[in-house]
Each structure stands twice: as C-alpha cells, then as structure tokens.
Write a protein that holds these residues in place. Structure first.
Motif, PDB file in Angstrom:
ATOM      1  N   THR A  13       0.866  -1.152   0.000  1.00 46.34           N
ATOM      2  CA  THR A  13       0.000   0.000   0.000  1.00 46.34           C
ATOM      3  C   THR A  13       0.917   1.220   0.000  1.00 46.34           C
ATOM      4  N   PHE A  29       4.839  -1.369  -8.069  1.00 48.20           N
ATOM      5  CA  PHE A  29       3.850  -2.443  -8.246  1.00 48.20           C
ATOM      6  C   PHE A  29       3.724  -2.811  -9.737  1.00 48.20           C
ATOM      7  N   ARG A  55      -2.918   7.962 -13.469  1.00 51.97           N
ATOM      8  CA  ARG A  55      -3.724   7.257 -12.478  1.00 51.97           C
ATOM      9  C   ARG A  55      -3.430   7.721 -11.041  1.00 51.97           C
ATOM     10  N   THR A  59      -6.041   7.777  -7.981  1.00 49.68           N
ATOM     11  CA  THR A  59      -5.932   6.733  -6.949  1.00 49.68           C
ATOM     12  C   THR A  59      -5.654   7.364  -5.579  1.00 49.68           C
ATOM     13  N   TYR A  63      -7.479   6.667  -2.019  1.00 50.08           N
ATOM     14  CA  TYR A  63      -6.793   6.288  -0.773  1.00 50.08           C
ATOM     15  C   TYR A  63      -7.146   7.252   0.366  1.00 50.08           C
ATOM     16  N   HIS A 191     -10.647 -10.075  -6.970  1.00 54.10           N
ATOM     17  CA  HIS A 191      -9.806  -9.138  -7.730  1.00 54.10           C
ATOM     18  C   HIS A 191      -9.566  -9.761  -9.108  1.00 54.10           C
ATOM     19  N   CYS A 292      -9.332  -3.477   2.300  1.00 56.68           N
ATOM     20  CA  CYS A 292      -8.366  -2.654   1.593  1.00 56.68           C
ATOM     21  C   CYS A 292      -9.129  -1.742   0.638  1.00 56.68           C
ATOM     22  N   LEU A 293      -8.381  -1.041  -0.191  1.00 56.97           N
ATOM     23  CA  LEU A 293      -9.025  -0.117  -1.133  1.00 56.97           C
ATOM     24  C   LEU A 293     -10.116  -0.803  -1.963  1.00 56.97           C
TER      25      LEU A 293
HETATM   26  C1  LIG Z   1      -5.501 -11.102  -5.047  1.00 57.43           C
HETATM   27  C2  LIG Z   1      -4.445 -10.396  -5.066  1.00 57.43           C
HETATM   28  C3  LIG Z   1      -4.129  -9.463  -6.149  1.00 57.43           C
HETATM   29  C4  LIG Z   1      -3.855  -9.724  -7.488  1.00 57.43           C
HETATM   30  C5  LIG Z   1      -3.775 -11.063  -8.148  1.00 57.43           C
HETATM   31  C6  LIG Z   1      -3.674  -8.461  -8.137  1.00 57.43           C
HETATM   32  C7  LIG Z   1      -3.393  -8.291  -9.488  1.00 57.43           C
HETATM   33  C8  LIG Z   1      -3.310  -7.067 -10.147  1.00 57.43           C
HETATM   34  N1  LIG Z   1      -3.582  -5.823  -9.614  1.00 57.43           N
HETATM   35  C9  LIG Z   1      -3.402  -4.840 -10.546  1.00 57.43           C
HETATM   36  C10 LIG Z   1      -3.579  -3.463 -10.382  1.00 57.43           C
HETATM   37  C11 LIG Z   1      -3.898  -2.798  -9.182  1.00 57.43           C
HETATM   38  N2  LIG Z   1      -4.258  -3.387  -7.999  1.00 57.43           N
HETATM   39  C12 LIG Z   1      -4.423  -2.402  -7.047  1.00 57.43           C
HETATM   40  C13 LIG Z   1      -4.745  -2.570  -5.724  1.00 57.43           C
HETATM   41  C14 LIG Z   1      -4.731  -3.795  -5.039  1.00 57.43           C
HETATM   42  N3  LIG Z   1      -4.511  -5.043  -5.593  1.00 57.43           N
HETATM   43  C15 LIG Z   1      -4.551  -6.002  -4.606  1.00 57.43           C
HETATM   44  C16 LIG Z   1      -4.377  -7.379  -4.765  1.00 57.43           C
HETATM   45  C17 LIG Z   1      -4.114  -8.024  -5.986  1.00 57.43           C
HETATM   46  N4  LIG Z   1      -3.810  -7.475  -7.196  1.00 57.43           N
HETATM   47  C18 LIG Z   1      -4.825  -5.315  -3.363  1.00 57.43           C
HETATM   48  C19 LIG Z   1      -4.917  -5.987  -2.005  1.00 57.43           C
HETATM   49  C20 LIG Z   1      -4.952  -3.953  -3.636  1.00 57.43           C
HETATM   50  C21 LIG Z   1      -5.282  -2.849  -2.628  1.00 57.43           C
HETATM   51  C22 LIG Z   1      -4.085  -2.326  -1.896  1.00 57.43           C
HETATM   52  C23 LIG Z   1      -4.435  -1.332  -0.791  1.00 57.43           C
HETATM   53  O1  LIG Z   1      -3.568  -0.501  -0.484  1.00 57.43           O
HETATM   54  O2  LIG Z   1      -5.526  -1.317  -0.228  1.00 57.43           O
HETATM   55  C24 LIG Z   1      -4.158  -1.132  -7.643  1.00 57.43           C
HETATM   56  C25 LIG Z   1      -4.114   0.211  -6.908  1.00 57.43           C
HETATM   57  C26 LIG Z   1      -5.384   0.906  -6.825  1.00 57.43           C
HETATM   58  C27 LIG Z   1      -5.777   1.502  -8.146  1.00 57.43           C
HETATM   59  O3  LIG Z   1      -5.065   2.357  -8.665  1.00 57.43           O
HETATM   60  O4  LIG Z   1      -6.789   1.052  -8.667  1.00 57.43           O
HETATM   61  C28 LIG Z   1      -3.849  -1.363  -8.983  1.00 57.43           C
HETATM   62  C29 LIG Z   1      -3.487  -0.349 -10.037  1.00 57.43           C
HETATM   63  C30 LIG Z   1      -2.987  -5.492 -11.743  1.00 57.43           C
HETATM   64  C31 LIG Z   1      -2.631  -4.777 -13.046  1.00 57.43           C
HETATM   65  C32 LIG Z   1      -2.942  -6.848 -11.515  1.00 57.43           C
HETATM   66  C33 LIG Z   1      -2.539  -7.822 -12.533  1.00 57.43           C
HETATM   67  C34 LIG Z   1      -2.224  -8.996 -12.503  1.00 57.43           C
END
Ligand SMILES: C=CC1=C(C)c2cc3[nH]c(cc4nc(cc5[nH]c(cc1n2)c(C)c5CCC(=O)O)C(CCC(=O)O)=C4C)c(C)c3C=C
Ligand SMILES: [Fe+2]
Ligand SMILES: [Fe+2]
Length: 336
Positions: A13, A29, A55, A59, A63, A191, A292-293
C-alpha cells in the motif's frame, strides 16, 4: 533457543495517500514483470509514461477516502495479523510482516529474521488463491534475496489456501452478521486478473478457457488457476451457508487496461442483477485477507452507487478476515 522464522507477506500500500507516495507505490507495483507481464520496454512506456502519471492523482483521492487514524487499513490489519500470530505461536517462533511493494519491505523483514538467527523460514503469501502476480511474485523476490545469503536456511512457501476450512468458516460467520436470507443475491467478487495470466498457468495449453465451465472444477490441469481456486473458495463458503447455486455469482473486479480479464466482470453482473429486479446484494471479497481499497472503496462506495443508479437499493460488503482470532488459528495451522 533457536526460533523458526515465519514471514507473512501481503501486497502493499502507499506510505501515505499523497500523490507522490501513490506514484512510488504504483510505479514499483506495476513495473513488476509478473503484474504487467509484457516486454520491459513496453511496460516501462505504459507504466511510467501513461498509468503512473494519469492514475496516481485519481488513486490518491481514493486512498484519502479509506485512510483513517490507523493509516492504510491493509497495513493496519496486516500488522495486527502478524502480532496476533506471534502471540499465538509463542517463543519458539519469530514472526515478521512484509509487503511486496513499499513498506515494510521483504528485504528488511528477511534481514530481521537473519539477525534473529532463525533456523528456518516459512513464507506465507497472504493471498488465498495462487496468482503469478501476487503469490508468485512474493516467492520470486524472497528466493532472489535469500539465494544471495552465504548460508541459505531451510525455506518453504505456502502456495495457496483457497480451501482452508477455518478461513471458509470466518467468511461465512462474517456474512451471518448481515442475515444472508435478507439479500436477493450474493456475489463473490474476486480481484481481476488478465486472461493472459490464467492461460500461462495451463501447462497443457488445451484446457484453460477452452470451455465456459473450465474453472468450475479443480483438477490436475488447473490446480494453480486463480479463477478455478476462486470458484472453489466461493463454492465452499456457499456450502457453509447452505446457499443454492442460483443464489450466488462468482465475478471479478478491478480491471485495468483494454485486454480481456477474467470474466464475468462485477460491473456487468451488477447490471444483469439490477435488470432482473434484484434490490439487495451481499458481496464477499475472498481474494483478500484484510479490508483494503478494493473492498472499502470499490465495493462499498463505487459498486453501491453504481447499483443504486441502476435501480438497486443496497450493496453490503462482508467484512474481510481482518483481526479474526479464528483466521489467526487458520494461519497457525499452516505453520509447520
Ligand atoms: C488477489 C491479489 C491481487 C492480485 C492477483 C492483483 C493483481 C493485479 N492488480 C493490478 C492493479 C492494481 N491493484 C491495485 C490494488 C490492489 N490489488 C490487490 C491485490 C491483488 N492485485 C490489493 C490488495 C490492492 C489494494 C491495496 C491497498 O492498499 O488497499 C491497484 C491500486 C489501486 C488503483 O489504482 O486502482 C492497482 C493499479 C494489476 C494490473 C494486476 C494484474 C495482474
Ligand atoms: Fe491489484
Ligand atoms: Fe479456467
């Protein structure tokens, strides 16, 4: 007395909800070759040239909405889970928490385990379902770092825990607090993941996405498939709650970019359910072990508003595993 090292690793995060910190977080990330799995030059142009600059300010605003006196909910609950697990396991264990991106880093947590002279390390990526972009990425980085130590200790990894009995019970128990029968339909909103990444997990090249129901069963070919494991988690929670098959839908949220991601998309399912006249939805988010978010904003605010605009009345999130003592028991059960 020599201790066993346990390393819990969640996704990460930003250090703060300021745009500059969100930029650093998204940059680290999304530059991960397992997250945006395209050639490095294309990834660099896309991430540093387009996604991060455009973004990050948006974002950061999101947050700011979920940040509270404890900071980021994901980090807050992750720290609490590590502390509770340490208390549960006692003196024979040294539990550390790390985040794959930003802080506390995996490098610093491993350094603490090394300084604590642990006799072995067990890594638990805090993702119930295996994905190359989440658990796989954690495993790769831990292996890269530890492989450079002069003495490589015995090391092991939990691959996934999508069917962990105690975890299933906590999700079901959290849903019961909301009187499941009072909802028209239940969603298991995972997700999302690019379809390309699912296909890579099928080493035969002849099973995944070749039929509409390939993820409905878990078998030797798709045992590492994020979607098939997610369907399994949903099926087990539904069974625990005696939910009939037509009362729930598995769907996938948070798509990024134009490529196809795992389907059905949660937004499409919301549209379909609203068109069918459904008014009240109960939504699980079982890809996460802490709110989480994605749960506190995307489901609780965005999907709620979207569904209301479509004629629905209410979208209720089922709380994540967070500080549940039964989930800590589940983690203790995974420890060797
Ligand atoms: C299940 C676990 C996760 C997988 C698999 C995953 C894949 C994945 N995510 C992105 C892009 C983003 N994810 C974002 C936030 C985010 N992702 C996860 C978990 C997985 N992601 C969590 C727990 C969170 C939240 C973190 C927090 O601080 O609360 C984000 C950031 C937010 C946003 O800008 O929308 C992005 C970007 C991709 C491309 C991806 C691909 C495999
Ligand atoms: Fe993500
Ligand atoms: Fe599949």
């Amino acid at each position: 007395m020599s201790k066993k090292g346990i390393l819990l690793v969640n996704l990460g995060t930003p250090d703060s909800p300021q745009t500059s910190d969100v930029k650093k977080y998204l940059d680290q990330f999304l530059m991960d070759e397992r997250v945006i799995d395209i050639p490095k030059l294309n990834r660099t142009l896309l991430v540093k040239g387009i996604i991060v600059p455009f973004r990050s300010p948006k974002t950061a605003k999101l947050y700011k909405e979920i940040w509270n006196e404890n900071g980021s909910p994901l980090l807050y609950y992750s720290r609490l889970q590590a502390k509770m697990l340490q208390e549960r396991l006692g003196e024979g264990y040294h539990v550390e928490l790390a985040m794959r991106y930003q802080s506390p880093s995996i490098a610093s947590a491993l350094a603490n385990l090394k300084a604590g002279l642990v006799e072995s390390i067990q890594v638990i990526p805090m993702f119930p379902q295996y994905a190359s972009a989440s658990s796989g990425s954690v495993m790769q980085l831990v292996m890269e770092l530890v492989s450079k130590w002069p003495t490589v200790p015995p090391i092991s990894f939990v691959n996934s825990f999508h069917d962990n009995e105690l975890m299933i019970k906590v999700f079901a128990e959290n849903a019961r607090k909301h009187q499941v029968e009072s909802y028209d339909h239940v969603l298991f909103s995972f997700h999302g993941l690019p379809e390309r990444q699912l296909l890579k997990c099928d080493h035969t090249g002849s099973y995944c996405l070749k039929s509409a129901d390939c993820c409905q069963t878990l078998n030797d070919t798709n045992k590492f498939c994020y979607s098939a494991q997610g369907h399994d988690t949903a099926r087990l929670i539904a069974a625990e709650l005696n939910l009939a098959k037509d009362k729930y839908t598995v769907c996938f949220q948070s798509r990024l970019g134009k490529e196809p991601w795992v389907q059905p998309y949660t937004t499409d399912v919301l549209k379909k359910l609203a068109a069918e006249g459904k008014k009240r939805l109960l939504v699980f988010s079982p890809a996460f072990v802490a709110d989480c978010l994605e749960t506190l904003y995307e489901i609780t605010v965005e999907y709620h508003e979207e569904f209301k605009a479509l004629g629905g009345e209410h979208v209720q999130l089922v709380e994540s595993l967070n500080d549940s003592p039964v989930f800590i028991e589940a983690l203790a059960g995974m420890v060797k």
